[in-house]
Design an enzyme around this catalytic site. Structure first.
Site, PDB file in Angstrom:
ATOM      1  N   HIS A 190      -9.362  19.212   1.817  1.00  0.00           N
ATOM      2  CA  HIS A 190     -10.201  20.321   1.374  1.00  0.00           C
ATOM      3  C   HIS A 190     -11.671  19.963   1.591  1.00  0.00           C
ATOM      4  O   HIS A 190     -12.044  18.794   1.617  1.00  0.00           O
ATOM      5  CB  HIS A 190      -9.989  20.599  -0.115  1.00  0.00           C
ATOM      6  CG  HIS A 190      -8.641  21.144  -0.439  1.00  0.00           C
ATOM      7  ND1 HIS A 190      -8.285  22.439  -0.173  1.00  0.00           N
ATOM      8  CD2 HIS A 190      -7.559  20.570  -1.014  1.00  0.00           C
ATOM      9  CE1 HIS A 190      -7.050  22.648  -0.578  1.00  0.00           C
ATOM     10  NE2 HIS A 190      -6.579  21.524  -1.085  1.00  0.00           N
ATOM     11  N   ARG A 236     -12.927   1.970  -4.888  1.00  0.00           N
ATOM     12  CA  ARG A 236     -14.357   1.695  -4.785  1.00  0.00           C
ATOM     13  C   ARG A 236     -15.069   2.999  -4.514  1.00  0.00           C
ATOM     14  O   ARG A 236     -14.471   3.935  -3.989  1.00  0.00           O
ATOM     15  CB  ARG A 236     -14.658   0.678  -3.701  1.00  0.00           C
ATOM     16  CG  ARG A 236     -14.372   1.195  -2.299  1.00  0.00           C
ATOM     17  CD  ARG A 236     -14.352   0.074  -1.274  1.00  0.00           C
ATOM     18  NE  ARG A 236     -14.402   0.512   0.087  1.00  0.00           N
ATOM     19  CZ  ARG A 236     -13.448   1.150   0.742  1.00  0.00           C
ATOM     20  NH1 ARG A 236     -12.345   1.477   0.136  1.00  0.00           N
ATOM     21  NH2 ARG A 236     -13.591   1.489   2.005  1.00  0.00           N
ATOM     22  N   ASN A 286      11.511   7.305   7.050  1.00  0.00           N
ATOM     23  CA  ASN A 286      12.492   7.238   5.971  1.00  0.00           C
ATOM     24  C   ASN A 286      12.263   8.288   4.896  1.00  0.00           C
ATOM     25  O   ASN A 286      11.289   9.038   4.920  1.00  0.00           O
ATOM     26  CB  ASN A 286      12.525   5.826   5.389  1.00  0.00           C
ATOM     27  CG  ASN A 286      13.410   4.927   6.223  1.00  0.00           C
ATOM     28  OD1 ASN A 286      14.627   5.044   6.199  1.00  0.00           O
ATOM     29  ND2 ASN A 286      12.787   4.051   7.001  1.00  0.00           N
TER      30      ASN A 286
END
Length: 196
Positions: A98, A164, A68
């Site tokens: 990266h 986290r 979509n």
């Protein structure tokens, strides 16, 4: 109600419908062009709206896949999406990243590729982010706004994304590069020299 108001609002509605039809036709054309760049596309697969897709030569889409509007798909690292998978609006799928332990900070121009595999009959909700190296098993449901990293088992329903700590940069390497004064410009390449 005056005739002027009636004609004006009718004309505005006609113009709005024409603009909508044109936008839909452009989106269909762009979606077809994006699919044409993929390595393989199964029957009935479609794009609904505008998407950004790169690395098409490394993307394999099964049959009856629907992607979509406003999806951002970076397939350079390898992407496989199984039959009957539905991908909602604003989904981000990255298969490259990266390098953070290279010769510049915060990253350099070297790309790290990690393929993403999405199984059959998967439903991916709006605003989901799928990171390099993720796998999503057959029949899984990924709730709106979820960040997918790692492996999602078959038929699992997952949601949420509290952050986290998942690792730490190598301290010695970081301090070495920082002390050398090597920092990244655009896309991790050396920065352009300052203009005089």
């Amino acid at each position: 109600m005056s005739m002027r108001t009636t004609v004006g609002s009718w004309g505005d509605r006609v113009i709005a419908r024409m603009h909508h039809a044109i936008r839909q036709a452009v989106a269909r054309h762009q979606g077809s062009a994006a699919l044409a760049r993929c390595a393989s596309v199964g029957a009935g697969t479609s794009v609904r709206g505008h998407i950004r897709l790169t690395g098409g030569e490394s993307i394999h889409l099964g049959s009856n896949v629907v992607i979509n509007d406003n999806a951002n798909i970076r397939g350079e690292g390898g992407l496989s999406i199984g039959d009957n998978t539905k991908i909602a609006r604003n989904v981000v799928i990255y298969t490259i990243n990266h390098r953070i332990d290279g010769e510049r900070l915060p990253f350099d121009e070297v790309r790290v590729a990690k393929p993403v595999t999405i199984g059959r009959n998967v439903w991916i909700g709006t605003n989901v982010c799928i990171v390099p190296g993720a796998t999503i098993g057959d029949g899984a449901v990924i709730g709106m706004g979820t960040v997918v990293a790692g492996d999602v088992p078959d038929r699992s329903i997952v949601a949420g994304g509290p952050w986290r700590v998942v690792g730490e940069r190598d301290r010695a390497a970081y301090e070495r590069v920082d002390a050398s004064g090597r920092y990244a410009g655009v896309d991790g390449k050396p920065p352009d020299p300052p203009h005089s």
